[in-house]
Design an enzyme around this catalytic site. Structure first.
Site, PDB file in Angstrom:
ATOM      1  N   ARG A  92       0.862  -1.183   0.000  1.00  0.00           N
ATOM      2  CA  ARG A  92       0.000   0.000   0.000  1.00  0.00           C
ATOM      3  C   ARG A  92       0.901   1.236   0.000  1.00  0.00           C
ATOM      4  NH1 ARG A  92      -2.764   3.098   4.924  1.00  0.00           N
ATOM      5  NH2 ARG A  92      -3.858   4.625   3.663  1.00  0.00           N
ATOM      6  N   HIS A 137      -3.121  11.036   0.510  1.00  0.00           N
ATOM      7  CA  HIS A 137      -2.629  10.798   1.866  1.00  0.00           C
ATOM      8  C   HIS A 137      -2.004  12.098   2.394  1.00  0.00           C
ATOM      9  CE1 HIS A 137      -1.134   7.478   4.779  1.00  0.00           C
ATOM     10  NE2 HIS A 137      -0.776   8.632   5.330  1.00  0.00           N
ATOM     11  N   GLU A 182      -7.465   8.553   6.351  1.00  0.00           N
ATOM     12  CA  GLU A 182      -7.719   9.143   7.674  1.00  0.00           C
ATOM     13  C   GLU A 182      -8.193  10.585   7.604  1.00  0.00           C
ATOM     14  OE1 GLU A 182      -4.530   8.662  10.458  1.00  0.00           O
ATOM     15  OE2 GLU A 182      -4.743   6.497  10.519  1.00  0.00           O
ATOM     16  N   ASN A 327      -7.503   1.746   9.935  1.00  0.00           N
ATOM     17  CA  ASN A 327      -6.215   1.892  10.620  1.00  0.00           C
ATOM     18  C   ASN A 327      -6.437   1.860  12.125  1.00  0.00           C
ATOM     19  OD1 ASN A 327      -5.293   2.389   8.063  1.00  0.00           O
ATOM     20  ND2 ASN A 327      -4.759   4.541   8.404  1.00  0.00           N
ATOM     21  N   TYR A 329      -4.405   1.541  16.067  1.00  0.00           N
ATOM     22  CA  TYR A 329      -3.152   1.505  16.829  1.00  0.00           C
ATOM     23  C   TYR A 329      -3.331   1.271  18.322  1.00  0.00           C
ATOM     24  CZ  TYR A 329      -0.698   3.237  12.692  1.00  0.00           C
ATOM     25  OH  TYR A 329      -0.166   3.359  11.440  1.00  0.00           O
ATOM     26  N   GLU A 394      -3.607  -0.171   8.199  1.00  0.00           N
ATOM     27  CA  GLU A 394      -2.451   0.209   9.020  1.00  0.00           C
ATOM     28  C   GLU A 394      -2.612  -0.365  10.410  1.00  0.00           C
ATOM     29  OE1 GLU A 394      -1.352   4.369   9.453  1.00  0.00           O
ATOM     30  OE2 GLU A 394      -1.813   4.757   7.352  1.00  0.00           O
TER      31      GLU A 394
HETATM   32  C1  NOJ Z   1      -1.564   7.169  10.377  1.00  0.00           C
HETATM   33  C2  NOJ Z   1      -1.132   7.749   9.083  1.00  0.00           C
HETATM   34  O1  NOJ Z   1      -1.916   7.318   8.019  1.00  0.00           O
HETATM   35  C3  NOJ Z   1       0.340   7.566   8.796  1.00  0.00           C
HETATM   36  O2  NOJ Z   1       0.685   8.492   7.841  1.00  0.00           O
HETATM   37  C4  NOJ Z   1       1.134   7.704  10.086  1.00  0.00           C
HETATM   38  O3  NOJ Z   1       2.504   7.715   9.856  1.00  0.00           O
HETATM   39  C5  NOJ Z   1       0.766   6.561  11.013  1.00  0.00           C
HETATM   40  N1  NOJ Z   1      -0.659   6.574  11.253  1.00  0.00           N
HETATM   41  C6  NOJ Z   1       1.492   6.546  12.343  1.00  0.00           C
HETATM   42  O4  NOJ Z   1       1.169   7.646  13.106  1.00  0.00           O
END
Ligand code: NOJ
Length: 497
Positions: A92, A137, A182, A327, A329, A394
């Site tokens: 990606r 992006h 995002e 995404n 985290y 992500e």
């Molecule tokens: C989200 C973003 O899409 C990416 O650009 C960023 O580096 C990562 N998360 C980590 O923060």
């Protein structure tokens, strides 16, 4: 007796299967153009808002730029070889709008930009890797920011113009498109003006700018999706989705108010952008419409600070994605109430969230390791949005760049276990997992102080030498076997403690 043995054997086999990702499941890694390409002013590329931010603003903690970054622009062969060796099914990456259209508009296309991405796409395909392309992006051409960026409703036409160029040039080979990455983070970091999260263009418009930005991005998204559906889908046979992010918000207790607070926060974050596209009735989540409408009135605004969609727009937006790129985290804990100043996104949600200090940390203050939150949010998505196809676009861990990156290995293994269980045990419709990130790279406002890569990049060498980290071997093994082996020990690395 024989039947019992057969039943036990079958159970045993079933639970052994439970430990594996489905056979058709795919793995990949991700990057984005500004974060890795460099070559910021090479061969006709125009200036974008991150070129401006890094050269003239001062919110990048180490004062660094993406002028060279990983120099991926000059290292296609090296990188494709690494990807091939890793064994990924997907790469990606995003396309730099101003490398293709240096002035933002589609009146002039830069041949070098087309050549660069053609070469990358062809090399990936030659090596059995599917390109998954993010159209936008965050690196908006400066010329379009000068017209108000995403607060300008005309931007939806400009994004469509740009997307058409990409579909025409690359759509014969690219079968996975992500319109926008995002939007929620971009609109919050770029337009709210909160000191906690700053992104280009660093506007200061709390409680207003982000909603305008979000509105235009949602409209832009459906225009691109509907265009592809109508004119290209039959011929090009690709899928078009959008990538949203969300933290998992866990209630502080089982108490109804805490449960509502966490739910409200989820609706204000993921629901803001997912509800109009993936829910049964479309439009913004009702809790957002109600709260922002009421507060705007109390604050004496003539109308809600949250813009409204027409019926036509609601219809066009609903169902306007072939998959949700997601995404994820980390996790936070929420309770009702906030002292935030008004108007602002935070006071609109009216919720306070925090993280448990006992949760393992990373080098990014916002990123704590909470794997169980991943399974919970995937299930929330499953129930909220009728189990639509999800591609995890992500997921990753930040450290300081160690080659023996035990923290990242533990993070990945534990998050992947939760993902596997969400699929195998809960029936979540997740078809692929893409790790962030392929390479250490430019982490926006944090510059090069936080490293997310499976491959180390030596930012002090003109060569930007890449070195495989422990996590890349670990991931390679997961891809190869379809299983997570927590005891996997790649040769040549010291044991993790
Ligand atoms: C989200 C973003 O899409 C990416 O650009 C960023 O580096 C990562 N998360 C980590 O923060």
């Amino acid at each position: 007796m024989r039947t019992l043995i057969v039943v036990l054997l079958l159970r045993c086999l079933a639970s052994a299967d439970d430990q594996k990702f489905p056979n058709e499941f795919k793995f990949g890694v991700a990057t984005s153009a500004y974060q890795v390409e460099g070559a910021w002013n090479v061969n006709g590329k125009g200036q974008n808002i991150w070129d401006t931010a890094t050269h003239y603003n001062n919110f990048i903690v180490d004062n660094s730029t993406g002028d060279v970054a990983c120099d991926a622009y000059h290292k296609t062969d090296t990188d494709v070889n690494l990807l091939k060796n890793l064994g990924v099914h997907f790469y990606r990456f995003s396309i730099s709008w101003s490398r293709i259209l240096p002035y933002g508009f589609a009146n002039y296309t830069n041949p070098d930009g087309i050549h660069y991405y053609n070469n990358l796409i062809n090399k990936l395909l030659q090596n059995g890797i599917q390109p998954m392309v993010t159209i936008f992006h965050w690196d908006l051409p400066q010329s379009l920011q000068d017209l108000g960026g995403w607060t300008n409703p005309l931007m939806s036409d400009y994004l469509l113009d740009y997307a058409k160029v990409l579909f025409n040039q690359f759509g014969d080979r690219v079968k996975y498109w992500i319109t926008i990455n995002e939007a929620q983070i971009l609109c919050t970091g770029g337009y709210e003006g909160s000191p906690l999260m700053k992104l280009a263009p660093d506007y200061n418009s709390p409680g207003i700018g982000p909603y305008l930005c979000g509105h235009t991005l949602l409209l832009s998204h459906y225009k691109v999706y509907r265009y592809y559906q109508k004119h290209l889908k039959e011929k090009q046979k690709g899928k078009v989705g959008i990538t949203h992010q969300s933290i998992w918000y866990e209630p502080n207790s089982k108490n109804k108010d805490d449960v509502n607070a966490a739910e409200t926060k989820l609706q204000f974050e993921l629901g803001w952008f997912a509800h109009p596209i993936f829910s049964k009735y479309g439009d913004y989540p009702s809790v957002m419409k109600q709260r922002i409408g009421r507060l705007s009135k109390e604050q004496n605004y003539p109308r809600s600070r949250l813009p409204t969609f027409t019926m036509h727009e609601i219809r066009e937006l609903r169902g306007s994605a072939d998959f949700l790129g997601y995404n994820h985290y980390t996790t936070r804990i929420c309770k009702p109430g906030t002292n935030a100043t008004q108007p602002s996104l935070e006071s609109d949600a009216g919720v306070t969230c925090f993280q448990n200090s006992s949760w393992p940390s990373s080098s990014a203050p916002w990123l704590k390791v909470v794997p169980w939150g991943f399974r919970k949010i995937l299930n929330w998505i499953r129930t909220q949005y009728n189990n639509i196809e999800v591609i995890v676009t992500e997921n990753g861990f930040a450290d300081r760049g160690d080659i023996n990156d035990c923290g990242r290995v533990k993070y990945m293994n534990s998050y992947l276990e939760e993902l596997r269980d969400a699929i195998n045990k809960d029936g979540c419709n997740v078809t692929a997992y893409i790790a962030w990130s392929f390479l250490d790279n430019f982490e926006w406002g944090s510059g090069y102080t936080q490293k997310f890569g499976l491959y180390h990049v030596d930012f002090n060498s003109p060569n930007r030498t890449r070195t495989a980290k422990r996590s890349s071997y670990n991931y390679q093994n997961i891809i190869k076997t379809g299983k997570i082996d927590k005891n996997y020990q790649p040769p040549g690395f010291q044991k993790c403690t």
